[in-house]
Design an enzyme around this catalytic site. Structure first.
Site, PDB file in Angstrom:
ATOM      1  N   SER A   1       0.673  -1.110   0.216  1.00 57.54           N
ATOM      2  CA  SER A   1      -0.215   0.263   0.195  1.00 57.54           C
ATOM      3  C   SER A   1       1.133   1.391   0.106  1.00 57.54           C
ATOM      4  O   SER A   1       0.456   2.236   0.093  1.00 57.54           O
ATOM      5  CB  SER A   1      -0.744   0.233   1.714  1.00 57.54           C
ATOM      6  OG  SER A   1      -0.086   0.188   2.401  1.00 57.54           O
ATOM      7  N   ASN A  61      -1.808  -1.264  13.751  1.00 62.07           N
ATOM      8  CA  ASN A  61      -2.647  -1.251  13.974  1.00 62.07           C
ATOM      9  C   ASN A  61      -3.755   0.397  14.259  1.00 62.07           C
ATOM     10  O   ASN A  61      -4.099   1.190  13.841  1.00 62.07           O
ATOM     11  CB  ASN A  61      -3.463  -2.109  14.441  1.00 62.07           C
ATOM     12  CG  ASN A  61      -3.196  -3.577  13.417  1.00 62.07           C
ATOM     13  OD1 ASN A  61      -2.678  -3.648  12.351  1.00 62.07           O
ATOM     14  ND2 ASN A  61      -4.254  -4.721  14.313  1.00 62.07           N
ATOM     15  N   THR A  98     -39.723  26.394 -10.640  1.00 58.61           N
ATOM     16  CA  THR A  98     -39.921  24.946  -9.917  1.00 58.61           C
ATOM     17  C   THR A  98     -40.771  24.291 -11.669  1.00 58.61           C
ATOM     18  O   THR A  98     -40.990  24.535 -12.411  1.00 58.61           O
ATOM     19  CB  THR A  98     -41.195  25.497  -8.831  1.00 58.61           C
ATOM     20  OG1 THR A  98     -42.524  25.543 -10.016  1.00 58.61           O
ATOM     21  CG2 THR A  98     -40.960  26.159  -8.213  1.00 58.61           C
ATOM     22  N   HIS A  99     -39.980  22.544 -10.996  1.00 60.22           N
ATOM     23  CA  HIS A  99     -40.496  21.946 -12.000  1.00 60.22           C
ATOM     24  C   HIS A  99     -40.090  22.383 -12.836  1.00 60.22           C
ATOM     25  O   HIS A  99     -39.984  22.224 -14.404  1.00 60.22           O
ATOM     26  CB  HIS A  99     -42.479  21.513 -12.587  1.00 60.22           C
ATOM     27  CG  HIS A  99     -42.770  21.375 -10.963  1.00 60.22           C
ATOM     28  ND1 HIS A  99     -43.225  19.894 -10.334  1.00 60.22           N
ATOM     29  CD2 HIS A  99     -43.609  22.769  -9.870  1.00 60.22           C
ATOM     30  CE1 HIS A  99     -44.252  20.467  -9.678  1.00 60.22           C
ATOM     31  NE2 HIS A  99     -43.996  21.401  -9.533  1.00 60.22           N
ATOM     32  N   SER A 132     -13.746  22.966 -29.544  1.00 60.21           N
ATOM     33  CA  SER A 132     -14.404  21.709 -30.026  1.00 60.21           C
ATOM     34  C   SER A 132     -13.097  21.798 -31.186  1.00 60.21           C
ATOM     35  O   SER A 132     -12.516  22.394 -31.620  1.00 60.21           O
ATOM     36  CB  SER A 132     -15.364  21.954 -30.660  1.00 60.21           C
ATOM     37  OG  SER A 132     -15.102  21.060 -31.609  1.00 60.21           O
ATOM     38  N   LYS A 159     -17.451  26.984 -30.763  1.00 62.18           N
ATOM     39  CA  LYS A 159     -17.482  25.521 -29.359  1.00 62.18           C
ATOM     40  C   LYS A 159     -16.942  26.511 -28.088  1.00 62.18           C
ATOM     41  O   LYS A 159     -15.956  26.405 -28.501  1.00 62.18           O
ATOM     42  CB  LYS A 159     -17.389  24.381 -29.370  1.00 62.18           C
ATOM     43  CG  LYS A 159     -18.149  23.874 -30.318  1.00 62.18           C
ATOM     44  CD  LYS A 159     -20.134  24.129 -30.006  1.00 62.18           C
ATOM     45  CE  LYS A 159     -20.468  23.521 -28.960  1.00 62.18           C
ATOM     46  NZ  LYS A 159     -20.500  22.381 -28.572  1.00 62.18           N
ATOM     47  N   ASN A 200     -16.382  25.371 -24.847  1.00 62.86           N
ATOM     48  CA  ASN A 200     -17.796  23.915 -24.450  1.00 62.86           C
ATOM     49  C   ASN A 200     -17.298  24.206 -22.315  1.00 62.86           C
ATOM     50  O   ASN A 200     -15.921  24.342 -22.458  1.00 62.86           O
ATOM     51  CB  ASN A 200     -17.558  22.964 -24.508  1.00 62.86           C
ATOM     52  CG  ASN A 200     -17.687  22.628 -26.229  1.00 62.86           C
ATOM     53  OD1 ASN A 200     -18.705  22.783 -25.762  1.00 62.86           O
ATOM     54  ND2 ASN A 200     -17.199  22.235 -27.056  1.00 62.86           N
ATOM     55  N   GLU A 207     -18.997  19.634 -16.659  1.00 59.40           N
ATOM     56  CA  GLU A 207     -19.574  18.861 -16.893  1.00 59.40           C
ATOM     57  C   GLU A 207     -18.772  18.165 -15.549  1.00 59.40           C
ATOM     58  O   GLU A 207     -19.488  17.155 -15.880  1.00 59.40           O
ATOM     59  CB  GLU A 207     -19.623  18.433 -18.508  1.00 59.40           C
ATOM     60  CG  GLU A 207     -20.053  19.512 -19.321  1.00 59.40           C
ATOM     61  CD  GLU A 207     -20.263  19.499 -20.881  1.00 59.40           C
ATOM     62  OE1 GLU A 207     -20.241  18.562 -20.942  1.00 59.40           O
ATOM     63  OE2 GLU A 207     -18.813  20.484 -21.207  1.00 59.40           O
ATOM     64  N   TYR A 254      -9.249  -5.404  14.223  1.00 60.04           N
ATOM     65  CA  TYR A 254      -8.319  -5.355  12.571  1.00 60.04           C
ATOM     66  C   TYR A 254      -8.472  -6.236  11.707  1.00 60.04           C
ATOM     67  O   TYR A 254      -8.291  -6.944  12.021  1.00 60.04           O
ATOM     68  CB  TYR A 254      -7.046  -4.577  12.847  1.00 60.04           C
ATOM     69  CG  TYR A 254      -6.752  -4.557  11.984  1.00 60.04           C
ATOM     70  CD1 TYR A 254      -6.415  -3.130  11.181  1.00 60.04           C
ATOM     71  CD2 TYR A 254      -5.771  -5.064  10.614  1.00 60.04           C
ATOM     72  CE1 TYR A 254      -5.787  -2.659   9.993  1.00 60.04           C
ATOM     73  CE2 TYR A 254      -4.548  -4.827   9.471  1.00 60.04           C
ATOM     74  CZ  TYR A 254      -5.451  -3.926   8.601  1.00 60.04           C
ATOM     75  OH  TYR A 254      -4.956  -3.292   7.656  1.00 60.04           O
ATOM     76  N   GLN A 257      -7.535  -1.197   4.946  1.00 63.03           N
ATOM     77  CA  GLN A 257      -6.485  -1.126   3.792  1.00 63.03           C
ATOM     78  C   GLN A 257      -6.961  -0.296   3.574  1.00 63.03           C
ATOM     79  O   GLN A 257      -6.448   1.191   2.569  1.00 63.03           O
ATOM     80  CB  GLN A 257      -5.757  -1.509   3.443  1.00 63.03           C
ATOM     81  CG  GLN A 257      -4.446  -1.153   2.616  1.00 63.03           C
ATOM     82  CD  GLN A 257      -2.983  -2.040   2.698  1.00 63.03           C
ATOM     83  OE1 GLN A 257      -1.991  -2.662   3.809  1.00 63.03           O
ATOM     84  NE2 GLN A 257      -3.441  -2.864   1.484  1.00 63.03           N
ATOM     85  N   LYS A 287      -8.758   4.141   2.177  1.00 56.48           N
ATOM     86  CA  LYS A 287      -7.308   5.180   1.436  1.00 56.48           C
ATOM     87  C   LYS A 287      -7.598   5.871   0.548  1.00 56.48           C
ATOM     88  O   LYS A 287      -7.347   6.917  -0.021  1.00 56.48           O
ATOM     89  CB  LYS A 287      -6.002   4.952   2.318  1.00 56.48           C
ATOM     90  CG  LYS A 287      -5.904   5.347   3.438  1.00 56.48           C
ATOM     91  CD  LYS A 287      -4.476   4.516   3.934  1.00 56.48           C
ATOM     92  CE  LYS A 287      -4.027   2.974   4.379  1.00 56.48           C
ATOM     93  NZ  LYS A 287      -5.038   2.649   5.395  1.00 56.48           N
TER      94      LYS A 287
HETATM   95  N1  ARG Z   1      -0.996  -1.142   5.379  1.00 54.19           N
HETATM   96  C1  ARG Z   1      -1.967  -1.386   6.413  1.00 54.19           C
HETATM   97  C2  ARG Z   1      -3.173  -0.345   6.491  1.00 54.19           C
HETATM   98  O1  ARG Z   1      -3.206  -0.400   6.045  1.00 54.19           O
HETATM   99  C3  ARG Z   1      -1.464  -1.104   8.204  1.00 54.19           C
HETATM  100  C4  ARG Z   1      -2.090  -1.880   8.997  1.00 54.19           C
HETATM  101  C5  ARG Z   1      -1.191  -3.011   8.899  1.00 54.19           C
HETATM  102  N2  ARG Z   1      -1.591  -4.248   9.575  1.00 54.19           N
HETATM  103  C6  ARG Z   1      -1.150  -5.598  10.250  1.00 54.19           C
HETATM  104  N3  ARG Z   1      -2.147  -6.600  10.965  1.00 54.19           N
HETATM  105  N4  ARG Z   1      -1.271  -5.728   8.696  1.00 54.19           N
HETATM  106  O2  ARG Z   1      -4.490  -1.126   6.760  1.00 54.19           O
END
Ligand code: ARG
Length: 462
Positions: free
Chosen positions: A23, A107, A152-153, A274, A280, A282, A287, A314, A319, A322
């Site tokens: 990650s 965690n 309205t509408h 365009s 044009k 745009n 949008e 946990y 994970q 994010k």
């Molecule tokens: N990369 C993990 C997360 O974002 C960190 C926590 C990992 N904990 C574990 N017990 N593997 O959740």
């Protein structure tokens, strides 16, 4: 790949497993929060005597160096940002780096980092909300007497002013700001020291680390601290609501900038051409914002469905809170700034707006109100005005074209003073009920908005 575990394993993990679980590209975003959290933890470990003062100082110095080096100094072949920081720390300070993780787990660490990061992003979003509100308020003050049709509408309903219309969005953003304040306050508690799931036997000082990181206090339950992701859902929810708001404003900009309305011209800075039609201009940004609001809603749903039914403790599923959170935060920030830019640099075609209020019978309610104010029951007045409108249509004229003679011909019971309420501008500017577009009502609204805008935060939710 660098990992923080492996003692119990005789074989390395599969390459696909490493790639699937990594990650770092995502969580590098909060590298700074990770280091700051570690500094607070290392300092506390020294103060409580869990590690020696000398080791604590070594750890804090090394972490300080990582802060100065910036994210480019961190190894990218790590599983996640926590691993990368610890790996870099051991390069800098040697074996003592291994003491940093005493009485801590990734965690509680990841929840701490993300809350700190989100707190910072909330502050940025709140500033963007204020900036957008400022643009709306300035425009509203300029155009508070510029008459336009209210719908309205999607049918012409009653004339009001451009300033009144823009102020509707000002107040919507006051609520969004209030939501941000609230979400920030809820996120501002420290999970640090919850360790993996159930606390630790070490005599840690969670109040000290919470204070050092500017949190309101430590979370009261270690299991909750590591399991909770409602702070991320709060963030995703506010982002989704803001994007929904912007999508509606952008839809109006798209409509209003088209030939059929011609109420606004968006500036060259925010429009695109365009490749085939040279004429044009745009409204692509409007949008895109309208379209991407779908992503913000989707991101909320993604995490909500991830959390649904997830047992406490946990779980690695989280994970993936994010990527959706970060996408929504970025999108919402850019979209608010772009909308402010579009509004600020637009040319408002107030003549076209005013023309659009002509002959659309949108002052019929004013006429009915006039008769009702004179004592006619409103239902009867409604009926009378309906008949007058039909008679006008038959003659090919609008209500504001009525003169004394024609009115008398159509309905002799209606007094000629009634003609004075049929002009759209006057109709809009005289509707002075609280919150209305009338001169006095708008002055009060603008005064209150100015006072709120000048204040820190959004405490008055309205
Ligand atoms: N990369 C993990 C997360 O974002 C960190 C926590 C990992 N904990 C574990 N017990 N593997 O959740």
């Amino acid at each position: 790949m660098r990992k923080l575990w492996g003692g119990a394993f005789s074989e390395g993990s599969d390459e696909l497993v490493e790639r699937f679980g990594q990650s770092i590209e995502t969580d590098l975003r909060f590298w700074e929060e990770d280091v700051l959290g570690s500094i607070a933890h290392a300092t506390m470990l020294g103060r409580t005597g869990i590690v020696s003062e000398a080791d604590s100082a070594l750890l804090a110095d090394g972490l300080g160096r990582i802060l100065r080096e910036g994210p480019d100094g961190l190894p990218r072949d790590a599983e996640d940002v926590h691993t990368a920081v610890e790996a870099r720390l051991s390069e800098l300070v040697g074996e003592v780096a291994g003491k940093l993780h005493t009485a801590r787990s990734r965690n509680d660490q990841v929840a701490t980092d993300a809350r700190l990061y989100l707190r910072k992003r909330y502050d940025e979003l709140a500033a963007d909300v204020k900036a957008l509100q400022r643009v709306l308020l300035d425009l509203a003050r300029t155009h508070r007497e510029a008459t336009m049709p209210g719908y309205t509408h999607q049918q012409r309903a009653q004339p009001y002013t451009l300033g009144f219309h823009l102020m509707a969005s000002f107040w919507a953003f006051q609520r969004h700001g209030n939501r941000l304040d609230h979400a920030r306050a809820l996120a501002n508690y420290s999970p640090l020291g919850a360790a993996a799931v159930a606390g630790t036997g070490f005599p840690i000082d969670r109040v000290a680390t919470a204070e050092a990181l500017g949190f309101a206090g430590p979370m009261p339950n270690a299991l909750d601290a590591t399991s909770d992701r409602s702070w991320a859902l709060d963030g995703l929810h506010v982002c989704a609501l803001i994007m929904l708001e912007l999508s509606r404003m952008c839809q109006e900009l798209v409509l209003w900038s088209g030939n059929e309305f011609g109420f606004v011209s968006l500036s060259d800075r925010v429009t695109t051409g365009s490749s085939i039609m040279p004429q044009k201009r745009n409204p692509d940004m409007a949008e895109l914002i309208r379209g991407r609001a779908a992503r913000a809603v989707g991101n909320y749903v993604t995490l909500a469905t991830t959390m649904k039914g997830l047992p406490l403790g946990y779980n690695r599923d989280t994970q993936d809170d994010k990527p959706c959170l970060f996408e929504s935060l970025d999108l919402t920030r850019d979209s608010m700034r772009l909308t402010a830019l579009m509004l600020e640099t637009a040319t408002w075609r107030t003549d076209a707006m005013r023309r659009a209020t002509k002959r659309d019978f949108s002052t019929a309610t004013d006429l009915a109100d006039f008769l009702a104010a004179q004592g006619t029951p409103f239902r009867t007045a409604h009926e009378t005005v309906g008949k007058i409108a039909r008679a006008c249509r038959e003659r090919g004229i609008g209500l504001e074209d009525l003169n004394v003679a024609t009115l008398r011909e159509i309905d002799p019971t209606v007094p000629e003073e009634a003609l004075s309420v049929l002009r759209p501008t006057q109709s809009a500017l005289s509707r002075n009920s609280q919150g209305g577009p009338g001169r006095r009502a708008m002055a009060a609204q603008i005064k209150r908005a100015r006072a709120l805008l000048a204040r820190k935060g959004f405490r008055d939710p309205v």
